[in-house]
Write a protein that holds these residues in place. Structure first.
Motif, PDB file in Angstrom:
ATOM      1  N   UNK A  67      43.946 -12.881 -41.098  1.00  0.00           N
ATOM      2  CA  UNK A  67      44.156 -12.890 -42.543  1.00  0.00           C
ATOM      3  C   UNK A  67      45.052 -11.732 -42.996  1.00  0.00           C
ATOM      4  N   UNK A  68      46.070 -11.466 -42.183  1.00  0.00           N
ATOM      5  CA  UNK A  68      47.060 -10.425 -42.512  1.00  0.00           C
ATOM      6  C   UNK A  68      46.410  -9.075 -42.747  1.00  0.00           C
ATOM      7  N   UNK A  69      45.444  -8.753 -41.907  1.00  0.00           N
ATOM      8  CA  UNK A  69      44.783  -7.467 -42.007  1.00  0.00           C
ATOM      9  C   UNK A  69      45.588  -6.352 -41.374  1.00  0.00           C
ATOM     10  N   UNK A  70      44.890  -5.279 -41.050  1.00  0.00           N
ATOM     11  CA  UNK A  70      45.562  -4.084 -40.533  1.00  0.00           C
ATOM     12  C   UNK A  70      46.108  -4.301 -39.138  1.00  0.00           C
ATOM     13  N   UNK A  71      47.027  -3.431 -38.751  1.00  0.00           N
ATOM     14  CA  UNK A  71      47.652  -3.488 -37.440  1.00  0.00           C
ATOM     15  C   UNK A  71      47.384  -2.193 -36.698  1.00  0.00           C
ATOM     16  N   UNK A  72      47.123  -2.289 -35.429  1.00  0.00           N
ATOM     17  CA  UNK A  72      46.885  -1.122 -34.586  1.00  0.00           C
ATOM     18  C   UNK A  72      47.897  -1.109 -33.450  1.00  0.00           C
ATOM     19  N   UNK A  73      48.234   0.103 -32.996  1.00  0.00           N
ATOM     20  CA  UNK A  73      49.228   0.273 -31.944  1.00  0.00           C
ATOM     21  C   UNK A  73      48.716   1.215 -30.873  1.00  0.00           C
ATOM     22  N   UNK A  74      49.176   0.979 -29.661  1.00  0.00           N
ATOM     23  CA  UNK A  74      48.952   1.951 -28.602  1.00  0.00           C
ATOM     24  C   UNK A  74      49.773   3.204 -28.912  1.00  0.00           C
ATOM     25  N   UNK A  75      49.259   4.346 -28.512  1.00  0.00           N
ATOM     26  CA  UNK A  75      49.958   5.602 -28.786  1.00  0.00           C
ATOM     27  C   UNK A  75      51.372   5.597 -28.207  1.00  0.00           C
ATOM     28  N   UNK A  76      51.542   4.936 -27.086  1.00  0.00           N
ATOM     29  CA  UNK A  76      52.827   4.951 -26.392  1.00  0.00           C
ATOM     30  C   UNK A  76      53.933   4.214 -27.149  1.00  0.00           C
ATOM     31  N   UNK A  77      53.548   3.380 -28.118  1.00  0.00           N
ATOM     32  CA  UNK A  77      54.565   2.602 -28.843  1.00  0.00           C
ATOM     33  C   UNK A  77      54.613   2.915 -30.333  1.00  0.00           C
ATOM     34  N   UNK A  78      53.699   3.748 -30.796  1.00  0.00           N
ATOM     35  CA  UNK A  78      53.674   4.086 -32.230  1.00  0.00           C
ATOM     36  C   UNK A  78      55.000   4.685 -32.658  1.00  0.00           C
ATOM     37  N   UNK A  79      55.490   4.210 -33.799  1.00  0.00           N
ATOM     38  CA  UNK A  79      56.745   4.710 -34.322  1.00  0.00           C
ATOM     39  C   UNK A  79      57.965   4.005 -33.750  1.00  0.00           C
ATOM     40  N   UNK A  80      57.774   3.216 -32.696  1.00  0.00           N
ATOM     41  CA  UNK A  80      58.904   2.497 -32.093  1.00  0.00           C
ATOM     42  C   UNK A  80      58.754   0.987 -32.219  1.00  0.00           C
ATOM     43  N   UNK A  81      57.517   0.496 -32.138  1.00  0.00           N
ATOM     44  CA  UNK A  81      57.241  -0.939 -32.190  1.00  0.00           C
ATOM     45  C   UNK A  81      56.579  -1.274 -33.522  1.00  0.00           C
ATOM     46  N   UNK A  82      56.902  -2.456 -34.034  1.00  0.00           N
ATOM     47  CA  UNK A  82      56.271  -2.941 -35.254  1.00  0.00           C
ATOM     48  C   UNK A  82      55.849  -4.384 -35.041  1.00  0.00           C
ATOM     49  N   UNK A  83      54.563  -4.626 -35.279  1.00  0.00           N
ATOM     50  CA  UNK A  83      54.038  -5.980 -35.162  1.00  0.00           C
ATOM     51  C   UNK A  83      53.865  -6.575 -36.547  1.00  0.00           C
ATOM     52  N   UNK A  84      54.199  -7.852 -36.676  1.00  0.00           N
ATOM     53  CA  UNK A  84      53.998  -8.537 -37.946  1.00  0.00           C
ATOM     54  C   UNK A  84      53.555  -9.965 -37.655  1.00  0.00           C
ATOM     55  N   UNK A  85      53.034 -10.602 -38.687  1.00  0.00           N
ATOM     56  CA  UNK A  85      52.608 -11.988 -38.539  1.00  0.00           C
ATOM     57  C   UNK A  85      53.041 -12.786 -39.754  1.00  0.00           C
ATOM     58  N   UNK A  86      53.334 -14.060 -39.523  1.00  0.00           N
ATOM     59  CA  UNK A  86      53.680 -14.986 -40.585  1.00  0.00           C
ATOM     60  C   UNK A  86      52.703 -16.148 -40.480  1.00  0.00           C
ATOM     61  N   UNK A  87      51.688 -16.139 -41.310  1.00  0.00           N
ATOM     62  CA  UNK A  87      50.655 -17.172 -41.238  1.00  0.00           C
ATOM     63  C   UNK A  87      51.196 -18.548 -41.589  1.00  0.00           C
TER      64      UNK A  87
END
Length: 122
Positions: free
Chosen positions: A53-73
């Motif tokens: 339901x388009x909630x929060x996103x979490x990242x591994x420390x190794x990719x924070x600031x470089x990777x962005x995850x998104x979803x299109x329901x």
């Protein structure tokens, strides 16, 4: 249920790629979606996940600031925008789906895609 990952390829260090994962056979908006990766000789590891339901996103420390995850329901699709890629990002990337509250535990994900290869050259 099918999770179809795409968008992998060969890129030079510092470059970018965008992965996509299209889901079918599930009520997409009710699933937490995750990205994991597995490099040769290593265990599968968590990369990112976005709650249902388009909630929060979490990242591994190794990719924070470089990777962005998104979803299109509306499209039943998740994306992983990967910038500033490094050789140690080289792996097969998998998308997965779960109704569990856990984000980073791969054993809690019920459905998995086939994986897409990402290779980053130095």
């Amino acid at each position: 249920v099918q999770l179809q990952a795409s968008g992998g390829g060969l890129v030079q260090a510092g470059g970018s790629l965008r992965l996509s994962c299209a889901a079918s056979g599930i009520t997409f908006r009710t699933y937490t979606m995750g990205w994991f990766r597995q490099a040769p000789g290593k265990e599968r590891e968590f990369v990112a996940a976005t709650r249902r339901n388009a909630g929060s996103t979490a990242y591994a420390d190794s990719v924070k600031g470089r990777f962005t995850m998104s979803r299109d329901n509306a499209k039943n699709t998740v994306y992983l925008q990967m910038n500033s890629l490094r050789p140690d990002d080289t792996a097969v990337y998998y998308c997965a789906a779960t109704t569990s509250v856990g984000l980073a535990r791969s054993d809690l994900y019920r459905y998995w895609g086939q994986g897409t290869q990402v290779t980053v050259s130095s």
